[in-house]
Structures are given as C-alpha cells and as structure tokens.
Design an enzyme around this catalytic site. Structure first.
Site, PDB file in Angstrom:
ATOM      1  N   TYR A 150       0.847  -1.206   0.000  1.00 30.65           N
ATOM      2  CA  TYR A 150       0.000   0.000   0.000  1.00 30.65           C
ATOM      3  C   TYR A 150       0.876   1.248   0.000  1.00 30.65           C
ATOM      4  O   TYR A 150       0.666   2.169  -0.790  1.00 30.65           O
ATOM      5  CB  TYR A 150      -0.896  -0.025   1.245  1.00 30.65           C
ATOM      6  CG  TYR A 150      -1.821   1.169   1.393  1.00 30.65           C
ATOM      7  CD1 TYR A 150      -3.035   1.224   0.708  1.00 30.65           C
ATOM      8  CD2 TYR A 150      -1.493   2.228   2.238  1.00 30.65           C
ATOM      9  CE1 TYR A 150      -3.892   2.308   0.854  1.00 30.65           C
ATOM     10  CE2 TYR A 150      -2.346   3.314   2.396  1.00 30.65           C
ATOM     11  CZ  TYR A 150      -3.545   3.351   1.702  1.00 30.65           C
ATOM     12  OH  TYR A 150      -4.392   4.422   1.856  1.00 30.65           O
ATOM     13  N   VAL A 183      -8.561   8.724   8.559  1.00 31.12           N
ATOM     14  CA  VAL A 183      -9.910   9.230   8.294  1.00 31.12           C
ATOM     15  C   VAL A 183     -10.906   8.104   8.567  1.00 31.12           C
ATOM     16  O   VAL A 183     -10.682   6.965   8.126  1.00 31.12           O
ATOM     17  CB  VAL A 183     -10.042   9.677   6.815  1.00 31.12           C
ATOM     18  CG1 VAL A 183     -11.361  10.404   6.602  1.00 31.12           C
ATOM     19  CG2 VAL A 183      -8.853  10.546   6.392  1.00 31.12           C
TER      20      VAL A 183
HETATM   21  N1  LIG Z   1      -9.500   6.494   5.125  1.00 26.22           N
HETATM   22  C1  LIG Z   1      -8.251   6.811   5.455  1.00 26.22           C
HETATM   23  O1  LIG Z   1      -7.862   6.851   6.642  1.00 26.22           O
HETATM   24  C2  LIG Z   1      -7.246   7.178   4.379  1.00 26.22           C
HETATM   25  C3  LIG Z   1      -5.974   7.601   4.785  1.00 26.22           C
HETATM   26  C4  LIG Z   1      -5.033   7.926   3.830  1.00 26.22           C
HETATM   27  C5  LIG Z   1      -5.366   7.824   2.489  1.00 26.22           C
HETATM   28  N2  LIG Z   1      -6.595   7.413   2.116  1.00 26.22           N
HETATM   29  C6  LIG Z   1      -6.879   7.300   0.691  1.00 26.22           C
HETATM   30  O2  LIG Z   1      -8.021   8.079   0.356  1.00 26.22           O
HETATM   31  C7  LIG Z   1      -8.749   7.449  -0.687  1.00 26.22           C
HETATM   32  C8  LIG Z   1     -10.204   7.296  -0.292  1.00 26.22           C
HETATM   33  O3  LIG Z   1     -10.291   6.450   0.838  1.00 26.22           O
HETATM   34  P1  LIG Z   1     -11.674   6.149   1.564  1.00 26.22           P
HETATM   35  O4  LIG Z   1     -11.321   5.853   2.971  1.00 26.22           O
HETATM   36  O5  LIG Z   1     -12.666   7.193   1.246  1.00 26.22           O
HETATM   37  O6  LIG Z   1     -12.077   4.750   0.847  1.00 26.22           O
HETATM   38  P2  LIG Z   1     -13.456   3.961   0.856  1.00 26.22           P
HETATM   39  O7  LIG Z   1     -13.082   2.513   0.930  1.00 26.22           O
HETATM   40  O8  LIG Z   1     -14.402   4.507   1.882  1.00 26.22           O
HETATM   41  O9  LIG Z   1     -14.081   4.287  -0.589  1.00 26.22           O
HETATM   42  C9  LIG Z   1     -13.531   3.775  -1.745  1.00 26.22           C
HETATM   43  C10 LIG Z   1     -14.606   3.713  -2.836  1.00 26.22           C
HETATM   44  O10 LIG Z   1     -13.993   3.200  -4.024  1.00 26.22           O
HETATM   45  C11 LIG Z   1     -14.880   2.282  -4.626  1.00 26.22           C
HETATM   46  N3  LIG Z   1     -14.129   1.320  -5.425  1.00 26.22           N
HETATM   47  C12 LIG Z   1     -13.378   0.271  -4.977  1.00 26.22           C
HETATM   48  N4  LIG Z   1     -12.886  -0.423  -6.018  1.00 26.22           N
HETATM   49  C13 LIG Z   1     -13.336   0.187  -7.142  1.00 26.22           C
HETATM   50  C14 LIG Z   1     -13.171  -0.063  -8.527  1.00 26.22           C
HETATM   51  N5  LIG Z   1     -12.472  -1.112  -8.966  1.00 26.22           N
HETATM   52  N6  LIG Z   1     -13.752   0.781  -9.409  1.00 26.22           N
HETATM   53  C15 LIG Z   1     -14.475   1.837  -8.984  1.00 26.22           C
HETATM   54  N7  LIG Z   1     -14.689   2.123  -7.680  1.00 26.22           N
HETATM   55  C16 LIG Z   1     -14.122   1.296  -6.783  1.00 26.22           C
HETATM   56  C17 LIG Z   1     -15.594   1.609  -3.461  1.00 26.22           C
HETATM   57  O11 LIG Z   1     -16.828   1.022  -3.893  1.00 26.22           O
HETATM   58  C18 LIG Z   1     -15.785   2.783  -2.507  1.00 26.22           C
HETATM   59  O12 LIG Z   1     -17.013   3.448  -2.762  1.00 26.22           O
HETATM   60  C19 LIG Z   1      -8.014   6.132  -0.976  1.00 26.22           C
HETATM   61  O13 LIG Z   1      -7.157   6.309  -2.078  1.00 26.22           O
HETATM   62  C20 LIG Z   1      -7.215   5.879   0.270  1.00 26.22           C
HETATM   63  O14 LIG Z   1      -6.060   5.103   0.029  1.00 26.22           O
HETATM   64  C21 LIG Z   1      -7.549   7.091   3.027  1.00 26.22           C
END
Ligand SMILES: NC(=O)c1ccc[n+]([C@@H]2O[C@H](COP(=O)([O-])OP(=O)(O)OC[C@H]3O[C@@H](n4cnc5c(N)ncnc54)[C@H](O)[C@@H]3O)[C@@H](O)[C@H]2O)c1
Length: 253
Positions: A150, A183
């Site tokens: 990751y 988050v």
């Molecule tokens: N949540 C955290 O703490 C955090 C921290 C650092 C970075 N991030 C990054 O922020 C971004 C958003 O994270 P999040 O927590 O909102 O994620 P999440 O898992 O809540 O949402 C991800 C969305 O992507 C969709 N998805 C998954 N595979 C897919 C595909 N093949 N095609 C289309 N859609 C698809 C899912 O259905 C979901 O709606 C990510 O890139 C994550 O790595 C998140």
C-alpha cells in the site's frame, strides 16, 4: 480577480471515482456545492446513487476494467476535474504477503490510476485545461509494519502525478495529490474496531484525533478550483500534523 468566487466551479464537469463512500462521497458533494456538475462514479452503483441523490448523476464504473474506462471517456467527456479515490489495502508483513495480494493492491491503487490519468488527461490536454486529483496517503511518506505494498503504491502515485504535471502542464492541465492522515471511513473500519489501535493513531497527530471524510473535501475543492491555478505537481498533506510530528517522546520542560 473576483475573490468572492475564488473556489466556485460553475460550468465545470467534475468526475469523482469512488464517490460511493468515504472521502469520494464528501468530495462529490462539496464540488457540487461550489457549482460543479458532478458525476458520481463507483463500482458500487447503488452507493454512487446514494451519494448522487436526485441532484447529481450516478455512473457505474469499475476502474480495473480498461474497456469500461474507455467507454466512460466516450460517455462522460468533457471532464474538467478528475478526482479518483478508489484504493485498497492488505495489511500484512512482507514475508506473509502473496504475489496475488501484491497484484490486487497495485492493480487498483496504481495501475487504475495510471489508466484514468491517461484516459481523461488526453481530452484535458486537447482542450487546454483540467485538474487531476489523486489520493496518496501519509503512507506515501511514513510507514509501519504491514504497509509495504500500500505504501509503495501511495508513494508511486505521487511520482505518477508529478510526472503527469510535468507532461501536461504545458497544455494547461494540473495534477496534484492529496495525502490524508487517518480518516474514519469503511477503509479503516478494521482499525476503528480495535480501541488500542484507534487511540494510538489518534494520538500520533498534532490534533490528537481522527478526521471525518468531510474534512478532506476542502482540499479537493481547492485543487479543483482557480484558487489553485498555479498549483501543480504538489502533495497536499491533510493529516492533522501526522507527518510533521515525530511523536516518539514529549520532552519535559
Ligand atoms: N480512510 C483513510 O484513513 C485514508 C488515509 C489515507 C489515504 N486514504 C486514501 O483516500 C482514498 C479514499 O479512501 P476512503 O477511505 O474514502 O475509501 P473507501 O473505501 O471509503 O471508498 C472507496 C470507494 O472506491 C470504490 N471502489 C473500490 N474499487 C473500485 C473499482 N475497482 N472501481 C471503482 N470504484 C471502486 C468503493 O466502492 C468505494 O465506494 C483512498 O485512495 C485511500 O487510500 C484514506
């Protein structure tokens, strides 16, 4: 410069991929609130519809499917603002990781991002404007055991976006990364379910807490808008101070 409208996005078409959940959902709603026409794309169409409600457009898209991305370009362009959030994490030590797990994480986090930048960047370059916004992470900078693949994809995405900024900048297209801290979304539900793990992460940052996904929306609106007209190739940390503070020890006065 009309500063009252600095963040307005009237007349812009924003495509948010991953709009069915978490940060993507809040990004879509915030972009729409600033006047953009927003397409809420997700592999999970029902979730995208939930975000879109009656005011925005929902669109089913699996970014692992190259043909589906090509079709999305045909159906959705012109896109002025591209935001993609879809990502996955397998938290496991390197010695325990399988090749299949490596491929799964890299395919979504890196390869799909590459395909989206190529697919929508072309039209932006031809039209002479556009903003591409990808999601890196604190894991693009700092790691812990279990984050190998990751973290590698999140650092790799930064370099991909920087190169996109270099290549598309002369055509008026900007490309930037946002690097969130922790988050509260479905992606981190495993951590929230473990109080010791959840609290340790809360205490690591300067603010001593987790973020809500809505707290990432301002960075997305900023990078999408003319407020960031000279911002490209950058990584915007929205991490509550996680990467600023060492955190190992609080020395006595
Ligand atoms: N949540 C955290 O703490 C955090 C921290 C650092 C970075 N991030 C990054 O922020 C971004 C958003 O994270 P999040 O927590 O909102 O994620 P999440 O898992 O809540 O949402 C991800 C969305 O992507 C969709 N998805 C998954 N595979 C897919 C595909 N093949 N095609 C289309 N859609 C698809 C899912 O259905 C979901 O709606 C990510 O890139 C994550 O790595 C998140």
């Amino acid at each position: 410069m009309e500063y009252a409208n600095l963040f307005r996005l009237d007349g812009k078409h924003a495509l948010v991929i991953g709009a069915g959940s978490g940060i993507g959902r809040e990004s879509a709603l915030a972009l729409a609130a600033q006047g953009a026409r927003v397409t809420c794309a997700d592999r999970d169409l029902a979730a995208a519809r939930e975000t879109a409600g009656s005011a925005l457009t929902a669109y089913e898209l699996d970014v692992l499917d190259d043909a589906a991305i090509a079709q999305a370009v045909d159906e959705l362009d012109p896109v002025d603002v591209l935001v993609f959030t879809a990502a996955t994490n397998v938290r496991k030590r390197i010695l325990d990781y399988s090749g299949e797990e490596f491929d799964r994480v890299v395919s979504l986090n890196l390869r799909a991002s590459f395909q989206l930048i190529r697919a929508f960047g072309r039209g932006m370059a031809e039209r002479g404007s556009g903003s591409i916004i990808g999601f890196s992470s604190i894991r693009g900078t700092t790691v812990e055991p279990g984050q190998s693949v990751y973290a590698a994809t999140k650092a790799g995405l930064v370099q991909l976006l920087r190169t996109a900024a270099a290549e598309l900048g002369p055509s008026g297209v900007r490309a930037n990364a946002i690097a969130p801290g922790v988050v509260e979304t479905p992606l981190t539900a495993q951590i929230k379910a473990d109080p010791a793990w959840y609290d340790a992460y809360a205490q690591k940052g300067a603010l001593g807490r987790w973020a809500q996904p809505s707290e990432l929306a301002g960075a997305v609106v900023y990078l999408a808008s003319d407020a960031a007209s000279f911002v490209t190739g950058s990584v915007l940390a929205v991490d509550g101070g996680w990467t600023a503070v060492d955190g190992r020890f609080d020395p006595p006065n």
